[in-house]
Design an enzyme around this catalytic site. Structure first.
Site, PDB file in Angstrom:
ATOM      1  N   LYS A   1      -7.337   4.449 -10.153  1.00 13.70           N
ATOM      2  CA  LYS A   1      -6.670   4.589  -8.847  1.00 13.70           C
ATOM      3  C   LYS A   1      -7.615   5.197  -7.813  1.00 13.70           C
ATOM      4  O   LYS A   1      -7.631   4.776  -6.644  1.00 13.70           O
ATOM      5  CB  LYS A   1      -5.422   5.456  -8.995  1.00 13.70           C
TER       6      LYS A   1
ATOM      7  N   THR B   1      -0.105  10.034  -7.927  1.00 19.18           N
ATOM      8  CA  THR B   1      -1.561   9.983  -7.865  1.00 19.18           C
ATOM      9  C   THR B   1      -2.096  11.412  -7.800  1.00 19.18           C
ATOM     10  O   THR B   1      -1.826  12.145  -6.850  1.00 19.18           O
ATOM     11  CB  THR B   1      -2.029   9.194  -6.634  1.00 19.18           C
TER      12      THR B   1
END
Length: 303
Positions: A172, A96
């Site tokens: 995300k 991420t």
């Protein structure tokens, strides 16, 4: 069956590797920490001494590092994957990072005969170990077709969220703004119950069967009432980092994120007070303020 690589063998990367090996893929792995390398070798993986060695041996490589700068170095640095993977290979950016960082990596790969799939994941340590992660994948049709078998080995839900690098990271960031808010509300509710003298099991039973019950809430409550604040595979640094990405995206787009901002401060307090703790340790900070702890059998007054 293609050989697969995993760069970063921590809580998440070790789960990827475990399930790739279990599904019959020859798996190469690299981590900077020796104990992670040893654990990977014990599960049947081929340990590499460098990123370059992984690149030379794998047709698809998962990049599961902590920060965007680390992903950039692994992929585009000297002897990185861009320099060592054979033409036609696929790089899966499962870390991420900021959407802009994913786009910069894609730009650095321009003109090379390599595919990039921007695919951060959700499901945490349990999902990684069980092979049930949710993937937010952005890539070309060709890249998705090549990588689908290895993605299916680690994921129960593969969502095609776009075609361009940065699309996966954007989704995300939206998801983490919600999860951060769920976490912080759970921590506060746990402290409220503790101060009121309600047993933790009662709170878990009610919450988990109510409309508020979900994986995030239920798992957090289990950890809180059993006082498991370290070593659960969900280190606070990761969620803290993810929330900074969500907040940065909100700033970039001019979107007010009032609830995510509050969650950011809860995690900032938890990380400052308990830097070695996991997500649920934020509850301890609030408990210290109110002088009560939530345990499974009974709440306990601490002052």
């Amino acid at each position: 069956m293609p050989s697969v690589g995993v760069i970063g063998l921590g809580d998440m990367g070790s789960g990827l590797a475990k399930n790739l090996i279990a599904n019959g893929f020859e798996t190469w792995g690299r981590d900077l920490l020796d104990h992670r390398q040893r654990a990977f070798e014990e599960m049947g993986g081929h340990t590499a001494t460098s990123t370059a060695e992984v690149g030379r041996n794998a047709q698809a490589v998962f990049v599961m590092v902590m920060k965007g700068a680390e992903a950039h170095e692994v992929i585009l640095g000297p002897d990185g994957l861009a320099e060592t993977m054979a033409p036609g290979g696929v790089i899966l950016l499962t870390a991420t990072v900021k959407p802009a960082e994913a786009r910069a990596i894609a730009q650095g790969l321009a003109g090379r005969d390599l595919h990039l799939i921007d695919s951060p994941v959700s499901g945490g340590f349990p999902g990684a170990q069980a092979g049930t992660l949710t993937m937010m994948a952005a890539g070309t049709d060709a890249a998705m077709d090549i990588a689908r078998p290895v993605m299916e080995a680690v994921s129960a839900n593969i969502h095609r969220v776009g075609a361009d690098a940065g699309d996966g990271q954007t989704v995300k960031a939206c998801l983490q703004s919600l999860i951060g808010a769920q976490f912080s509300a759970t921590f506060e509710a746990a402290a409220l119950a503790a101060k009121a003298g309600v047993p933790g099991q009662v709170i878990l039973d009610v919450f988990s069967t109510s409309s508020a019950g979900c994986g995030v809430v239920n798992n957090a409550l289990e950890k809180i009432i059993d006082r498991q604040f370290e070593g659960t595979g969900s280190h606070i640094n990761t969620m803290h980092k993810d929330l900074t990405i969500s907040m940065a995206l909100g700033e970039e787009l001019g979107v007010p994120l009032h609830t995510a901002a509050s969650a950011m401060q809860v995690f900032h307090a938890g990380r400052t007070r308990y830097p070695d703790g996991d997500n649920w340790t934020c509850t301890q900070v609030i408990e210290e303020i109110v002088g009560a702890q939530l345990h499974r059998d009974a709440a306990k007054v601490t002052r």
